[in-house]
Motif scaffolding. Structure first.
Motif, short mmCIF file in Angstrom:
data_model
loop_
_atom_site.label_atom_id
_atom_site.label_comp_id
_atom_site.label_asym_id
_atom_site.label_seq_id
_atom_site.Cartn_x
_atom_site.Cartn_y
_atom_site.Cartn_z
N GLN A 51 0.82 -1.21 0.10
CA GLN A 51 -0.07 -0.06 -0.14
C GLN A 51 0.86 1.28 -0.02
OE1 GLN A 51 0.90 -1.16 2.59
NE2 GLN A 51 0.57 0.08 4.53
N LEU A 52 2.12 1.11 0.00
CA LEU A 52 2.90 2.18 -0.06
C LEU A 52 3.40 2.59 -1.26
CD1 LEU A 52 5.29 1.66 3.33
CD2 LEU A 52 3.10 2.87 3.16
N LYS A 53 3.49 3.87 -1.55
CA LYS A 53 4.13 3.87 -3.27
C LYS A 53 5.13 4.79 -3.27
CE LYS A 53 0.10 1.86 -4.72
NZ LYS A 53 0.50 0.69 -4.30
N PHE A 54 6.45 4.38 -3.66
CA PHE A 54 7.50 5.47 -3.85
C PHE A 54 7.30 6.75 -4.43
CE2 PHE A 54 10.07 1.32 -3.77
CZ PHE A 54 10.69 1.64 -2.69
N GLY A 55 6.48 6.82 -5.32
CA GLY A 55 6.01 8.14 -6.00
C GLY A 55 5.41 9.16 -5.01
N LYS A 56 5.06 8.76 -3.88
CA LYS A 56 4.44 9.62 -3.03
C LYS A 56 5.28 9.98 -1.79
CE LYS A 56 -0.57 8.20 -3.66
NZ LYS A 56 -1.60 7.58 -2.99
N LEU A 57 6.53 9.41 -1.92
CA LEU A 57 7.55 9.42 -0.63
C LEU A 57 8.43 10.55 -1.29
CD1 LEU A 57 8.82 8.69 1.97
CD2 LEU A 57 10.11 6.96 0.55
N ASP A 58 8.06 11.81 -0.72
CA ASP A 58 8.69 12.90 -0.94
C ASP A 58 9.67 13.53 0.20
OD1 ASP A 58 8.07 13.17 -3.55
OD2 ASP A 58 6.11 14.39 -2.82
N SER A 79 17.87 3.34 -6.20
CA SER A 79 16.61 2.82 -6.71
C SER A 79 15.89 3.53 -7.28
CB SER A 79 16.16 1.62 -5.77
OG SER A 79 16.87 0.56 -5.39
N MET A 80 15.62 4.75 -6.56
CA MET A 80 14.52 5.70 -7.09
C MET A 80 15.01 6.38 -8.53
SD MET A 80 13.69 7.72 -3.51
CE MET A 80 12.16 7.70 -2.69
N SER A 81 16.25 6.40 -8.54
CA SER A 81 16.54 6.93 -9.77
C SER A 81 16.47 5.92 -10.95
CB SER A 81 18.33 7.00 -9.50
OG SER A 81 18.69 8.00 -8.71
N LEU A 82 16.78 4.66 -10.64
CA LEU A 82 16.59 3.67 -11.58
C LEU A 82 15.03 3.32 -11.94
CD1 LEU A 82 19.18 1.03 -10.26
CD2 LEU A 82 19.08 2.28 -12.34
N VAL A 86 11.91 12.12 -10.94
CA VAL A 86 11.97 13.10 -11.38
C VAL A 86 11.82 14.10 -10.29
CG1 VAL A 86 11.90 12.79 -13.83
CG2 VAL A 86 9.97 13.52 -12.49
N ALA A 87 10.88 13.70 -9.37
CA ALA A 87 10.44 15.01 -8.34
C ALA A 87 11.49 15.20 -7.37
CB ALA A 87 9.15 14.46 -7.87
N PRO A 88 11.48 16.31 -6.64
CA PRO A 88 12.58 16.61 -5.66
C PRO A 88 12.44 15.81 -4.52
CG PRO A 88 11.75 18.64 -6.55
CD PRO A 88 10.73 17.33 -7.19
N LEU A 89 13.49 15.32 -3.77
CA LEU A 89 13.28 14.57 -2.54
C LEU A 89 13.93 15.38 -1.61
CD1 LEU A 89 12.69 11.63 -1.64
CD2 LEU A 89 15.00 11.34 -1.86
N HIS A 90 13.28 15.58 -0.32
CA HIS A 90 13.75 16.27 0.66
C HIS A 90 14.23 15.12 1.82
CE1 HIS A 90 11.74 20.19 -0.45
NE2 HIS A 90 10.95 19.20 -1.13
#
Ligand SMILES: [Zn+2]
Length: 313
Positions: A51-58, A79-82, A86-90
């Motif tokens: 239920q967790l999505k990498f795309g929503k992890l900022d 892994s996020m790069s691969l 593209v979104a910024p990560l804090h």
């Protein structure tokens, strides 16, 4: 009811075992994801919790530089790069860790997205994140190296519009957002309609969660954490070994429970177990002081208000 969910991905101390990975949690607050610490298996555990999505992890918050809390971060970023992020990560971390982590990331990873580093102040609480619905504060820990816990607090929700009233006064749609935020309305003839006649309070209290990673028994944080809904507190040692807890700057299960009682929380979750203990004994020690205590386990999902379920780990 808006979502406020804590997923425990790992809750062991120091050494990953077949029973527990080390510290990693993910919060889902209103469908925004926040990671707390990042153990070496974090990305695999994240994938397992489907239920967790990498795309929503900022936003990723790292409490301190000990490896059981941060070794997984470069792997996760790689892994996020691969995966084509593209979104910024804090990233939030203490000033001693940040230059080292930058160097590791630069050396090992090709990161096509922007990384925004936020430096934590380990000496005093600070507001480190805020949006329309919530705030995050750092909580100074006492752990021998710079270390912060994190306090997540929902804001009070705005009042609900009484549409039958706004329709009756023929209030234009363009004015409704201001009224929802607390403004009165002035009719064309100059009559002021007070906000209390146009809205009503929402019957839902703001929820809050405190994550106290690694620390000695720490009364300095009591005032900041007073009345928090749920407290996660480390219990690396049993009180029988309090001398070792002091030496290694950790807490005992009894001290975690004393903290829970002192701050008047509703729910204590214990974790960061040393492999030398049976968790049931640590839980019993904490419950003797603060009965509303549960023991974290890998794959536990705790939803506020108080509801627990398990993932298939
Ligand atoms: Zn530590």
């Amino acid at each position: 009811m808006t979502k406020f969910e804590i997923t425990i991905l790992g809750c062991g101390a120091a050494l990953p075992t077949l029973r527990h990975f080390t510290t990693t949690q993910v919060l889902n607050i209103h469908e925004k994801f926040f990671m707390l610490d990042c153990c070496e298996a974090a990305q695999i555990l994240f994938l397992k919790a489907d239920q967790l999505k990498f795309g929503k992890l900022d936003h990723i918050f790292i409490s301190h530089r000990h490896g059981d809390h941060c070794f997984g971060l470069p792997c996760l970023l790689s892994s996020m790069s691969l995966m084509g992020r593209v979104a910024p990560l804090h990233l939030y971390m203490t000033p001693d860790l940040e230059p080292q982590m930058r160097q590791v990331i630069d050396f090992f990873c090709h990161i096509p997205f922007e990384i925004v580093f936020h430096t934590l102040n380990p000496d005093q609480p600070e507001r480190i994140y805020e949006d329309k619905e919530m705030v995050v504060e750092s909580i100074p820990m006492n752990h021998g190296v710079p270390c912060c816990g994190f306090l997540f607090k929902e804001k009070q929700k705005p009042n609900r519009l009484l549409r039958e009233k706004t329709d009756a006064y023929d209030i234009p749609v363009t004015q409704l957002a201001k009224i929802k935020d607390g403004a009165d309305y002035v009719l064309p003839n100059g009559t002021v309609i007070p906000n209390s006649k146009l809205t009503e309070p929402i019957d839902e209290l703001p929820k809050s969660y405190a994550f106290c990673s690694d620390t000695l028994f720490n009364p300095n944080m009591f005032e900041q954490l007073r009345d928090v809904d749920v407290l996660y507190h480390e219990t690396t040692f049993s009180d029988a070994d309090i001398d070792r807890a002091v030496e290694w700057k950790h807490s005992t299960a009894k001290q975690a429970a004393e903290t829970a009682r002192a701050i008047n929380t509703k729910q204590l979750i214990i974790g960061h177990y040393s492999t030398r203990y049976d968790e049931a004994a640590l839980l019993a020690e904490a419950q003797a002081v603060f009965p509303n205590t549960i023991a974290a386990y890998d794959g536990m999902v705790f939803t506020l208000p108080e509801k627990t379920r398990s993932l298939e780990f």
